[in-house]
Design a protein around this motif. Structure first.
Motif, PDB file in Angstrom:
ATOM      1  N   PRO A  36       0.824  -1.207   0.000  1.00 15.93           N
ATOM      2  CA  PRO A  36       0.000   0.000   0.000  1.00 15.93           C
ATOM      3  C   PRO A  36       0.864   1.265   0.000  1.00 15.93           C
ATOM      4  O   PRO A  36       1.918   1.311   0.629  1.00 15.93           O
ATOM      5  CB  PRO A  36      -0.789  -0.102   1.318  1.00 15.93           C
ATOM      6  N   ILE A  37       0.408   2.283  -0.715  1.00 15.81           N
ATOM      7  CA  ILE A  37       0.990   3.629  -0.603  1.00 15.81           C
ATOM      8  C   ILE A  37      -0.143   4.591  -0.293  1.00 15.81           C
ATOM      9  O   ILE A  37      -1.271   4.397  -0.750  1.00 15.81           O
ATOM     10  CB  ILE A  37       1.758   4.056  -1.879  1.00 15.81           C
ATOM     11  N   TRP A  59      -1.330  -0.867  -3.956  1.00 12.63           N
ATOM     12  CA  TRP A  59      -2.663  -0.460  -3.512  1.00 12.63           C
ATOM     13  C   TRP A  59      -2.617   1.010  -3.114  1.00 12.63           C
ATOM     14  O   TRP A  59      -1.971   1.366  -2.125  1.00 12.63           O
ATOM     15  CB  TRP A  59      -3.113  -1.302  -2.325  1.00 12.63           C
ATOM     16  N   GLU A  60      -3.270   1.865  -3.874  1.00 12.66           N
ATOM     17  CA  GLU A  60      -3.351   3.283  -3.533  1.00 12.66           C
ATOM     18  C   GLU A  60      -4.409   3.470  -2.439  1.00 12.66           C
ATOM     19  O   GLU A  60      -5.592   3.229  -2.666  1.00 12.66           O
ATOM     20  CB  GLU A  60      -3.730   4.102  -4.759  1.00 12.66           C
ATOM     21  N   GLY A  73      -6.189  11.101   1.664  1.00 12.42           N
ATOM     22  CA  GLY A  73      -6.281  11.986   0.517  1.00 12.42           C
ATOM     23  C   GLY A  73      -5.810  11.311  -0.758  1.00 12.42           C
ATOM     24  O   GLY A  73      -5.340  10.163  -0.739  1.00 12.42           O
ATOM     25  N   PRO A  74      -5.930  11.981  -1.900  1.00  9.00           N
ATOM     26  CA  PRO A  74      -5.501  11.405  -3.178  1.00  9.00           C
ATOM     27  C   PRO A  74      -4.019  11.035  -3.155  1.00  9.00           C
ATOM     28  O   PRO A  74      -3.200  11.728  -2.556  1.00  9.00           O
ATOM     29  CB  PRO A  74      -5.773  12.536  -4.178  1.00  9.00           C
ATOM     30  N   GLU A  76       0.042  -4.870 -11.080  1.00  9.56           N
ATOM     31  CA  GLU A  76      -1.307  -4.308 -11.052  1.00  9.56           C
ATOM     32  C   GLU A  76      -1.345  -3.115 -10.107  1.00  9.56           C
ATOM     33  O   GLU A  76      -0.578  -3.033  -9.144  1.00  9.56           O
ATOM     34  CB  GLU A  76      -2.310  -5.372 -10.585  1.00  9.56           C
ATOM     35  N   LEU A  77      -2.232  -2.196 -10.407  1.00 12.31           N
ATOM     36  CA  LEU A  77      -2.461  -1.014  -9.589  1.00 12.31           C
ATOM     37  C   LEU A  77      -3.909  -1.048  -9.125  1.00 12.31           C
ATOM     38  O   LEU A  77      -4.829  -1.033  -9.938  1.00 12.31           O
ATOM     39  CB  LEU A  77      -2.192   0.242 -10.422  1.00 12.31           C
ATOM     40  N   LEU A  78      -4.105  -1.132  -7.792  1.00 10.12           N
ATOM     41  CA  LEU A  78      -5.446  -1.252  -7.217  1.00 10.12           C
ATOM     42  C   LEU A  78      -5.700  -0.105  -6.247  1.00 10.12           C
ATOM     43  O   LEU A  78      -4.796   0.665  -5.937  1.00 10.12           O
ATOM     44  CB  LEU A  78      -5.598  -2.613  -6.532  1.00 10.12           C
ATOM     45  N   LEU A  79      -6.926  -0.032  -5.748  1.00 12.67           N
ATOM     46  CA  LEU A  79      -7.330   1.154  -4.993  1.00 12.67           C
ATOM     47  C   LEU A  79      -8.096   0.796  -3.728  1.00 12.67           C
ATOM     48  O   LEU A  79      -9.005  -0.038  -3.745  1.00 12.67           O
ATOM     49  CB  LEU A  79      -8.221   2.030  -5.886  1.00 12.67           C
ATOM     50  N   HIS A  80      -7.691   1.441  -2.622  1.00 13.60           N
ATOM     51  CA  HIS A  80      -8.540   1.555  -1.440  1.00 13.60           C
ATOM     52  C   HIS A  80      -9.149   2.948  -1.525  1.00 13.60           C
ATOM     53  O   HIS A  80      -8.510   3.951  -1.170  1.00 13.60           O
ATOM     54  CB  HIS A  80      -7.725   1.444  -0.151  1.00 13.60           C
TER      55      HIS A  80
END
Length: 253
Positions: free
Chosen positions: A124-125, A153-154, A159-160, A183-187
């Motif tokens: 995660p970042i 995982w963003e 914040g953004p 892969e680039l995923l999102l929280h």
């Protein structure tokens, strides 16, 4: 599917590592893929406290160093897993430095790859003040583990994820390392008083999404919000490379 070792790693604590590991395990179980979950967090073993995940707690630390017996047990568990098994491992912040050092000293990840296991490091970042430190941590992992691919995982909790109006995918960092990024995923950022509170309550009660959605301990709207979040994660993962083989198999059937 290819047997895969999913290793959730970041040096910084409190950025969603255990939630990430939990979501990966829940997703594959939801899609009827065989999962082995391993909790190597000696100080806050969140992963193994969720009964629905059946995670194996490993006391990977022995005082200030790695317990070689537990480390060897983990590697043997991965090597002996059946074809198609998804092995998800959560590493706590307190074990991060000795664990990564031990992986390097034992050439463990290349060994697993040579034995027929795909290795993916999930990291995660964060947006906000933690952005640079989590980005630095990711860069260190990429340089340390040259044969591994990364799932980033963003986490938009603070914040953004980006800087000066540019998203992470537009950054120089991403362009430099895009060949290493699987892969680039999102929280996604959620309203903390409602969605955020529901997720915290779910984790505090050691429940999976599906268990919380069915639990009478959660009110109707809390269950509805958790259902929305869970459906969003499933949809995102269904469209990702993490499920490409699974989706192809279902289409063929």
């Amino acid at each position: 599917m290819e047997k895969t070792f999913h290793l959730v790693l970041q040096a910084k604590g409190g950025i969603g590592k255990s939630l990430t590991a939990s979501i990966i395990a829940q997703y594959y179980s939801h899609r009827a893929v065989s999962v082995t979950a391993i909790d190597c967090d000696p100080s806050t073993p969140t992963f193994s406290t969720i009964p629905g995940l059946k995670a194996i707690p490993l006391q990977i630390m022995e005082e200030d160093d790695i317990n070689p017996r537990c480390f060897d047990q983990m590697i043997e568990t991965i090597v002996e897993a059946e074809a198609g098994e998804q092995i998800i491992c959560d590493i706590g912040t307190s074990a991060y430095v000795p664990f990564t050092s031990y992986l390097i000293q034992n050439v463990a990840l290349p060994f697993l790859q040579d034995s027929g296991t795909r290795v993916l490091i999930h990291s995660p970042i964060c947006g906000g003040p933690a952005f640079q430190s989590t980005l630095d941590g990711l860069g260190e992992l990429i340089s340390q583990f040259e044969t591994a691919q990364f799932v980033i995982w963003e986490n938009e909790f603070f914040g953004p994820v980006g800087r000066e109006g540019k998203s992470f995918s537009e950054s120089k960092f991403f362009q430099t390392y895009k060949d290493r990024i699987f892969e680039l995923l999102l929280h996604p950022r959620v309203q903390q008083a409602t969605f955020g509170a529901d997720i915290r309550a779910m984790m505090e009660q050691s429940l999976t999404f599906e268990a919380a959605i069915q639990s009478p301990d959660f009110k109707i709207m809390s269950r509805q919000r958790l259902q929305q979040i869970w459906k969003s994660h499933v949809a995102q993962l269904d469209q990702s490379r993490l499920s490409a083989a699974l989706v192809a198999e279902e289409a063929a059937e």
